[in-house]
Structure formats: structure tokens, C-alpha cells
Scaffold this motif. Structure first.
Motif, mmCIF file in Angstrom:
data_model
loop_
_atom_site.group_PDB
_atom_site.id
_atom_site.type_symbol
_atom_site.label_atom_id
_atom_site.label_comp_id
_atom_site.label_asym_id
_atom_site.label_seq_id
_atom_site.Cartn_x
_atom_site.Cartn_y
_atom_site.Cartn_z
ATOM 1 N N HIS A 67 11.387 1.072 3.442
ATOM 2 C CA HIS A 67 10.622 2.316 3.458
ATOM 3 C C HIS A 67 11.508 3.453 3.948
ATOM 4 N N TYR A 101 5.766 4.604 7.537
ATOM 5 C CA TYR A 101 5.675 4.952 6.124
ATOM 6 C C TYR A 101 4.210 5.130 5.702
ATOM 7 N N PHE A 102 3.367 4.135 5.984
ATOM 8 C CA PHE A 102 1.971 4.226 5.554
ATOM 9 C C PHE A 102 1.215 5.317 6.304
ATOM 10 N N ARG A 132 9.306 3.791 -1.241
ATOM 11 C CA ARG A 132 9.184 2.362 -0.931
ATOM 12 C C ARG A 132 9.821 1.599 -2.077
ATOM 13 N N HIS A 179 4.947 0.779 9.176
ATOM 14 C CA HIS A 179 3.831 1.464 9.837
ATOM 15 C C HIS A 179 3.986 2.978 9.721
ATOM 16 N N ILE A 201 -5.280 4.358 4.251
ATOM 17 C CA ILE A 201 -3.869 4.168 3.895
ATOM 18 C C ILE A 201 -3.063 3.800 5.146
ATOM 19 N N SER A 202 -3.317 4.465 6.246
ATOM 20 C CA SER A 202 -2.576 4.191 7.487
ATOM 21 C C SER A 202 -2.767 2.758 7.957
ATOM 22 N N LEU A 213 -2.880 0.153 6.281
ATOM 23 C CA LEU A 213 -1.984 -0.756 5.563
ATOM 24 C C LEU A 213 -0.712 -1.023 6.373
ATOM 25 N N GLY A 214 -0.335 -0.091 7.216
ATOM 26 C CA GLY A 214 0.863 -0.247 8.034
ATOM 27 C C GLY A 214 0.678 -1.107 9.262
ATOM 28 N N GLY A 272 -0.333 8.275 4.139
ATOM 29 C CA GLY A 272 -1.766 8.526 4.324
ATOM 30 C C GLY A 272 -2.047 9.976 4.669
#
Length: 162
Positions: A121, A71-72, A144, A69, A97-98, A100-101, A76
Motif C-alpha cells: 500500500h 491505506y484503508f 494498492r 490500516h 472502508i476504514s 477493512l484496515g 475511506g
């Protein structure tokens, strides 16, 4: 101590690999380290972080282990900041993008345990090679990687002083 955390590391020791396969060649080792996988699972879905150094394909990758979470969210925000366009476009990109987490923060369905993580990550990751300075030399990057590609690891972040 929380029993859920302890249970993450209650895996049996790795069985010995056969010396050769039926064809007489050495077996291909693609198994993921259960202990590292447990550390990643422990960090995912939390705000915790942990310094790690990984041996991956002849390089050392050193940085801070973070949740998927985090990481994305970080990737993002960085992509949105680097993207030309309106603030609305940047915000849509960051948000997409966020999201995705979000898979890393959802609780498991019913009595099913969450699947074991397959990716690790890192934030502020740097790459070290024999006799060389870290790459990048100025700032670390988001990284990643597949857990199955990690040959070994240690806790802590490498640092080149001087």
C-alpha cells in the motif's frame, strides 16, 4: 534492536531457478521478494512509513509505503469526501472502508504467526514511464498492488525537478 524486526529479514537466500521446465520452456517466476515482503510486514500495523519506488509491469511506481490500516483509512476518507449525500452517509462510507484496515492491526491468533502480506500500500503514489513526466503530475494517489507483481524495488521516492 527488536528481535522481531530482525527475524522478518532472516529468510534464506532465494534458491536458483531451473534453467528450463520439463517441457523445455523457461519457468514462470511468480515468487514474491521475501525482503520487500518483510518491509511491508514491518510497516503493517504501525504508523511508520517508508519511501519506495517499485518496478511494476514496465512502469515505476513511487510513493510512501504505509500500513494497510493507514491505506484503508485514507481511501475511506477520500471516498467519503467525494461522495454526494448527507454527512451521515459520508461517515458510514468512511467507516465501512476504514474497517477493512482493521485486519492489519489485529494481533495473530494464539501462537500462529501473522500471514505474510500479499499486497503493498502506497500513499502519494506517482507513476513514471520512460521519458515521461510523473502521472499524476499534480498530486499523488493512494495505490494498492500485489507484491507478486513487483519486479524490483529501491528505497526512496522519485522526484522530477524542473
Amino acid at each position: 534492536m527488536d528481535e522481531n524486526i530482525v527475524a522478518l529479514f532472516a529468510a534464506p537466500p532465494d534458491p536458483p531457478a531451473p534453467a528450463t521446465t520439463a517441457s523445455g520452456t523457461a519457468p514462470q517466476q511468480t515468487k514474491t521478494d521475501w525482503f520487500l515482503q518483510g518491509l511491508v510486514k514491518m510497516i503493517n500495523g504501525t504508523d511508520a512509513s517508508l519511501g519506495v519506488t517499485l518496478q511494476v509491469g514496465g512502469l515505476l511506481v513511487s510513493g510512501t509505503l504505509v500500513s494497510g490500516h493507514k491505506y484503508f483509512s485514507g481511501v475511506g476518507a477520500e471516498l467519503a469526501a467525494a461522495t454526494p449525500g448527507s454527512d451521515e452517509t459520508k461517515e458510514r462510507l468512511r467507516s465501512t472502508i476504514s474497517r477493512l484496515g482493521e485486519n492489519f492491526t489485529k494481533p495473530a491468533d494464539g501462537n500462529e504467526p501473522k500471514p505474510l502480506p500479499q499486497y503493498i500500500h502506497l500513499k502519494e503514489a506517482r507513476f513514471f514511464h520512460v521519458g515521461g513526466k510523473p502521472i499524476p503530475s499534480n498530486n499523488g494517489v493512494w495505490w494498492r498492488g500485489r507484491l507478486s507483481e513487483v519486479g524490483g524495488f529501491c528505497l526512496g521516492i522519485l522526484d522530477m525537478q524542473g
